[in-house]
Design a protein around this motif. Structure first.
Motif, mmCIF file in Angstrom:
data_model
loop_
_atom_site.group_PDB
_atom_site.id
_atom_site.type_symbol
_atom_site.label_atom_id
_atom_site.label_comp_id
_atom_site.label_asym_id
_atom_site.label_seq_id
_atom_site.Cartn_x
_atom_site.Cartn_y
_atom_site.Cartn_z
ATOM 1 N N LYS A 36 10.357 -57.854 6.030
ATOM 2 C CA LYS A 36 10.431 -57.690 4.579
ATOM 3 C C LYS A 36 10.099 -56.254 4.168
ATOM 4 O O LYS A 36 9.108 -55.685 4.623
ATOM 5 C CB LYS A 36 9.462 -58.643 3.885
ATOM 6 C CG LYS A 36 9.752 -60.099 4.106
ATOM 7 C CD LYS A 36 8.721 -60.951 3.403
ATOM 8 C CE LYS A 36 8.935 -62.421 3.663
ATOM 9 N NZ LYS A 36 7.848 -63.214 3.078
ATOM 10 N N ASP A 37 10.908 -55.736 3.242
ATOM 11 C CA ASP A 37 10.650 -54.399 2.695
ATOM 12 C C ASP A 37 9.281 -54.333 2.021
ATOM 13 O O ASP A 37 8.592 -53.324 2.096
ATOM 14 C CB ASP A 37 11.736 -54.008 1.686
ATOM 15 C CG ASP A 37 13.080 -53.775 2.340
ATOM 16 O OD1 ASP A 37 13.137 -53.652 3.590
ATOM 17 O OD2 ASP A 37 14.085 -53.722 1.614
ATOM 18 N N GLU A 38 8.906 -55.425 1.362
ATOM 19 C CA GLU A 38 7.619 -55.472 0.668
ATOM 20 C C GLU A 38 6.459 -55.218 1.636
ATOM 21 O O GLU A 38 5.496 -54.525 1.296
ATOM 22 C CB GLU A 38 7.448 -56.827 -0.012
ATOM 23 C CG GLU A 38 6.175 -56.959 -0.812
ATOM 24 C CD GLU A 38 6.062 -58.324 -1.467
ATOM 25 O OE1 GLU A 38 4.923 -58.824 -1.542
ATOM 26 O OE2 GLU A 38 7.093 -58.864 -1.901
ATOM 27 N N ASP A 39 6.567 -55.748 2.847
ATOM 28 C CA ASP A 39 5.515 -55.534 3.852
ATOM 29 C C ASP A 39 5.463 -54.069 4.297
ATOM 30 O O ASP A 39 4.390 -53.500 4.469
ATOM 31 C CB ASP A 39 5.728 -56.446 5.063
ATOM 32 C CG ASP A 39 5.554 -57.921 4.724
ATOM 33 O OD1 ASP A 39 4.852 -58.242 3.734
ATOM 34 O OD2 ASP A 39 6.134 -58.755 5.440
ATOM 35 N N ASN A 41 6.510 -51.508 2.476
ATOM 36 C CA ASN A 41 6.016 -50.768 1.313
ATOM 37 C C ASN A 41 4.495 -50.866 1.210
ATOM 38 O O ASN A 41 3.817 -49.863 0.955
ATOM 39 C CB ASN A 41 6.653 -51.292 0.020
ATOM 40 C CG ASN A 41 8.140 -51.048 -0.034
ATOM 41 O OD1 ASN A 41 8.681 -50.210 0.699
ATOM 42 N ND2 ASN A 41 8.828 -51.790 -0.867
ATOM 43 N N ASN A 42 3.955 -52.064 1.406
ATOM 44 C CA ASN A 42 2.496 -52.256 1.345
ATOM 45 C C ASN A 42 1.790 -51.479 2.450
ATOM 46 O O ASN A 42 0.741 -50.881 2.221
ATOM 47 C CB ASN A 42 2.133 -53.740 1.421
ATOM 48 C CG ASN A 42 2.484 -54.477 0.157
ATOM 49 O OD1 ASN A 42 2.594 -53.898 -0.918
ATOM 50 N ND2 ASN A 42 2.684 -55.782 0.284
ATOM 51 N N ASP A 45 1.766 -47.827 1.545
ATOM 52 C CA ASP A 45 0.812 -47.590 0.463
ATOM 53 C C ASP A 45 -0.619 -47.583 1.000
ATOM 54 O O ASP A 45 -1.403 -46.697 0.665
ATOM 55 C CB ASP A 45 0.962 -48.643 -0.626
ATOM 56 C CG ASP A 45 0.011 -48.406 -1.782
ATOM 57 O OD1 ASP A 45 0.263 -47.460 -2.564
ATOM 58 O OD2 ASP A 45 -0.996 -49.145 -1.896
ATOM 59 N N ARG A 123 18.069 -52.657 3.630
ATOM 60 C CA ARG A 123 16.704 -52.302 3.207
ATOM 61 C C ARG A 123 16.695 -51.710 1.798
ATOM 62 O O ARG A 123 16.025 -50.722 1.521
ATOM 63 C CB ARG A 123 16.088 -51.291 4.178
ATOM 64 C CG ARG A 123 15.844 -51.819 5.561
ATOM 65 C CD ARG A 123 14.688 -52.774 5.538
ATOM 66 N NE ARG A 123 14.297 -53.175 6.880
ATOM 67 C CZ ARG A 123 13.155 -53.743 7.162
ATOM 68 N NH1 ARG A 123 12.275 -53.978 6.213
ATOM 69 N NH2 ARG A 123 12.873 -54.110 8.383
ATOM 70 N N SER A 125 15.261 -52.637 -0.881
ATOM 71 C CA SER A 125 13.976 -52.688 -1.586
ATOM 72 C C SER A 125 12.936 -51.766 -0.964
ATOM 73 O O SER A 125 11.817 -51.673 -1.458
ATOM 74 C CB SER A 125 13.408 -54.109 -1.572
ATOM 75 O OG SER A 125 14.322 -55.005 -2.112
ATOM 76 N N CYS A 127 10.756 -48.778 -0.254
ATOM 77 C CA CYS A 127 10.289 -47.583 -0.968
ATOM 78 C C CYS A 127 9.848 -46.587 0.110
ATOM 79 O O CYS A 127 8.686 -46.549 0.510
ATOM 80 C CB CYS A 127 9.142 -47.947 -1.911
ATOM 81 S SG CYS A 127 8.722 -46.606 -3.011
ATOM 82 N N ASN A 130 6.628 -44.447 -0.141
ATOM 83 C CA ASN A 130 5.501 -45.114 -0.777
ATOM 84 C C ASN A 130 4.152 -44.555 -0.321
ATOM 85 O O ASN A 130 3.148 -44.735 -0.991
ATOM 86 C CB ASN A 130 5.565 -46.621 -0.533
ATOM 87 C CG ASN A 130 5.077 -47.400 -1.723
ATOM 88 O OD1 ASN A 130 5.252 -46.993 -2.868
ATOM 89 N ND2 ASN A 130 4.443 -48.520 -1.460
ATOM 90 N N THR A 150 3.367 -45.676 -8.862
ATOM 91 C CA THR A 150 4.567 -46.317 -8.324
ATOM 92 C C THR A 150 5.777 -45.401 -8.459
ATOM 93 O O THR A 150 5.817 -44.511 -9.310
ATOM 94 C CB THR A 150 4.898 -47.631 -9.072
ATOM 95 O OG1 THR A 150 5.060 -47.332 -10.459
ATOM 96 C CG2 THR A 150 3.824 -48.679 -8.897
#
Length: 181
Positions: A36-39, A41-42, A45, A123, A125, A127, A130, A150
């Protein structure tokens, strides 16, 4: 022998290029490790946050900045001193006219994407940069400011500019330590 502060510009460019290439390899590996892109990105960050909380001491020591009295001064300092010092660029700062605590950094050039043409397939999503948001957030927290940082726009995603939004949430209270007698 030259002092560390008197580095030639070519050395700075070589170090920056090495960092950018290493960063690209890091993001590529994270994309392999996480579905997941969210993972991703996190992770970027959190990594940036860790860098930011350590980098602020170096920044304060090397920049000799004075105390800022407004969020506007802090946003200008981030753009004109910190970005210039560490990435060799100076983003422009725009202010949200309706709010005294919201700012945007507009990056004409983003050294982290110097060798990147587009995001990896599938991909959308992601970032990619980030890490920068985490660095800013971590550094601000170390000077007792909480902020939401952000990416608002990203050239890698087809936007006309790369824009990082900073919203100062509240000033953190300094903890007062009392000596036990």
């Amino acid at each position: 022998m030259s002092r560390p502060g008197n580095r030639r510009p070519e050395c700075h460019k070589i170090n920056r290029d090495l960092f950018v290439l290493t960063y690209g390899a890091l993001v590529a590996q994270l994309c392999k490790d996480y579905e997941k892109d969210e993972d991703v990105n996190n992770y970027l960050d959190k990594m940036g946050y860790g860098i930011g909380i350590r980098l602020v001491e170096d920044f304060l020591a090397r920049s000799c900045v004075k105390k800022c009295h407004s969020y506007s001064e802090i946003a200008d300092l981030i753009a004109q001193v910190a970005f210039k010092m560490y990435l060799g660029i100076t983003p422009s700062v725009t202010r949200n006219e309706s709010s005294r605590n919201e700012f945007s950094l507009i990056l004409d050039k983003n050294p982290l994407v110097e060798f990147v043409e587009e995001l990896p397939a599938g991909r959308s999503s992601l970032c990619y940069c980030n890490l920068l948001c985490g660095v800013i957030r971590g550094a601000l927290e170390m000077i007792h400011l909480t902020a939401d940082v952000t990416f608002l726009q990203d050239r890698l995603k087809g936007d006309k500019v790369t824009e990082i939004g900073i919203t100062f949430l509240k000033k953190l209270e300094e903890k007062k330590c009392r000596r036990k007698k």
